[in-house]
Design a protein around this motif. Structure first.
Motif, mmCIF file in Angstrom:
data_model
loop_
_atom_site.group_PDB
_atom_site.id
_atom_site.type_symbol
_atom_site.label_atom_id
_atom_site.label_comp_id
_atom_site.label_asym_id
_atom_site.label_seq_id
_atom_site.Cartn_x
_atom_site.Cartn_y
_atom_site.Cartn_z
ATOM 1 N N ARG A 51 0.846 -1.193 0.000
ATOM 2 C CA ARG A 51 0.000 0.000 0.000
ATOM 3 C C ARG A 51 0.883 1.246 0.000
ATOM 4 O O ARG A 51 1.891 1.308 0.715
ATOM 5 C CB ARG A 51 -0.896 0.012 1.239
ATOM 6 N N VAL B 36 -3.350 0.065 -3.550
ATOM 7 C CA VAL B 36 -3.035 -1.228 -2.959
ATOM 8 C C VAL B 36 -2.881 -2.267 -4.071
ATOM 9 O O VAL B 36 -3.642 -2.268 -5.045
ATOM 10 C CB VAL B 36 -4.137 -1.672 -1.969
ATOM 11 N N ASN C 262 -5.466 -1.002 4.885
ATOM 12 C CA ASN C 262 -6.149 0.292 4.926
ATOM 13 C C ASN C 262 -6.513 0.708 6.347
ATOM 14 O O ASN C 262 -6.288 1.847 6.757
ATOM 15 C CB ASN C 262 -7.410 0.235 4.059
#
Length: 391
Positions: free
Chosen positions: A205, A211, A253
């Motif tokens: 990421r 990503v 995330n």
């Protein structure tokens, strides 16, 4: 920025094999990898041109090292979290940040955060006494039952610092728990998961939030050490593979990871369970050097520099990486072993790390690509054994 090339300088704290292989990826990108190494004979220090000698626990050494770096990253998780936060507050672009990497440094914090996020985790508990461990065992662990009427075994883990089988204990009874607690090691305890096999989902990421996910792999462990990685994981359904990749993406995330995130997973009859997290290039991704369109090491560099991510697809239908562990002392020199291996199987790709050989120590790995997983795996295992044992 390197004024000679007009390209960025990445600093990697740690001089092990991960830094060594990241340095090799940096060369192709025209970048200068700066390495902070404890010793000039460390794996990466033997090959990188820009090496500073210092320890990852010394804030002054870290400050000096970071000067002139466009980004700083790590080949291990052992840099004190407070040092990482301090450098970031002083303007250093350091990835992953303190608020993310803490979940790879501290297993209790990791389990707490994963539980908050609703990620699948084993039943677990922080413990400080043998009685705490026995209470946990009585509640959740599986048979058999010991003489004191408590269900065992359970898995104890050091809150900080364990790797490659160290810092993990399978406790079979109260006496074993008492012996471990007496060492004073901060611990969590987990149920022993009835796993079918171990998997790993690797994602990268960037600060921008892009990503990229690699194919899910199967990892084969022996004595707590990864000995083989099979890519893609054999007979893994598309639905389960997508589930593992999405889980890794969601965690990257949610935790704010920048760089590589390796999610080690247990596959059980009831689904996936998260075992461990690593926020750096990882042993489960070494196969990507030859086996994927973009290696994990290049991908990590792209991520910390906020470059667009590279393609992650397989370069062959079947890829197997086998770790080369140090064998017993004596016997055939390693150079002679290489001669024999290359004569026997010219298609094997060998990566040796320049490390002194000790029994059980990871000194390198081999990778084999092909069309049939069974034959590719047999070749990789045979090649690793030749280098380890000198057959």
């Amino acid at each position: 920025m390197d004024t000679r090339t007009g390209l960025p300088v990445v600093g990697m704290v740690g001089g092990g094999q991960l830094a060594r292989m990241t340095h090799q990826a940096a060369i192709a990108l025209g970048q200068s990898l700066r390495v902070l190494s404890v010793h000039p004979a460390d794996s990466a220090a033997l090959v990188a041109a820009d090496v500073q000698i210092g320890t990852h626990t010394d804030l002054a050494a870290l400050r000096e090292f970071a000067k002139g770096c466009d980004a700083v990253t790590f080949d291990h998780e052992h840099v004190p979290n407070g040092h990482i936060a301090t450098l970031a507050a002083e303007g250093v672009k350091i990835y992953p940040g303190a608020e993310a990497i803490v979940f790879a440094q501290d297993k209790q914090r990791m389990r707490e955060r994963l539980s908050e996020l609703g990620a699948p985790v084993p039943r677990w508990r922080p413990v400080s006494t043998a009685a705490d461990i026995a209470d946990f065992a009585a509640e959740v662990a599986a048979a058999p039952t010991s003489a004191d009427g408590t269900a065992w075994p359970v898995v104890a883990k050091a809150v900080r610092g364990g790797y490659d089988g160290r810092g993990v204990w399978m406790l079979s009874d109260l006496a074993a728990a008492e012996e471990l607690v007496a060492t004073g090691t901060p611990l969590i305890v987990e149920e022993r998961v009835p796993l079918q096999r171990e998997l790993a989902a690797l994602v990268a990421r960037s600060p921008f939030g892009q990503v990229a996910a690699y194919p899910v792999v199967e990892t084969v462990q022996r004595d707590g050490i990864c000995v083989e990685v099979l890519a893609p994981a054999p007979d893994l359904s598309e639905a389960r593979a997508l589930e593992a990749q999405q889980l890794a993406i969601d965690l990257a995330n949610a935790l704010g990871v920048v760089g590589l995130l390796a999610v080690e997973l247990f596959e059980t009859a009831d689904g996936l369970v998260v075992n461990e997290l690593a926020m750096r290039p990882h042993n489960s991704g070494h196969w990507t050097i030859e086996g994927a369109r973009t290696s994990q090491f290049e991908q990590h560099l792209r991520a910390v520099l906020d470059y667009p991510m590279g393609e992650t697809s397989l370069a062959a239908p079947a890829v197997v990486m086998a770790n080369v562990l140090g064998g017993p002392p004596g016997g055939m020199p390693i150079d002679e072993r290489l001669h024999h291996l290359f004569a026997a199987d010219p298609g094997v790709r060998v990566h040796l790390y320049g490390k002194q050989v000790r029994p059980g120590r990871k000194i390198g790995h081999v990778t084999v690509l092909g069309d049939d997983m069974a034959s590719v795996r047999a070749r990789a295992v045979r090649a690793a054994r030749r280098l380890q044992e000198g057959e």
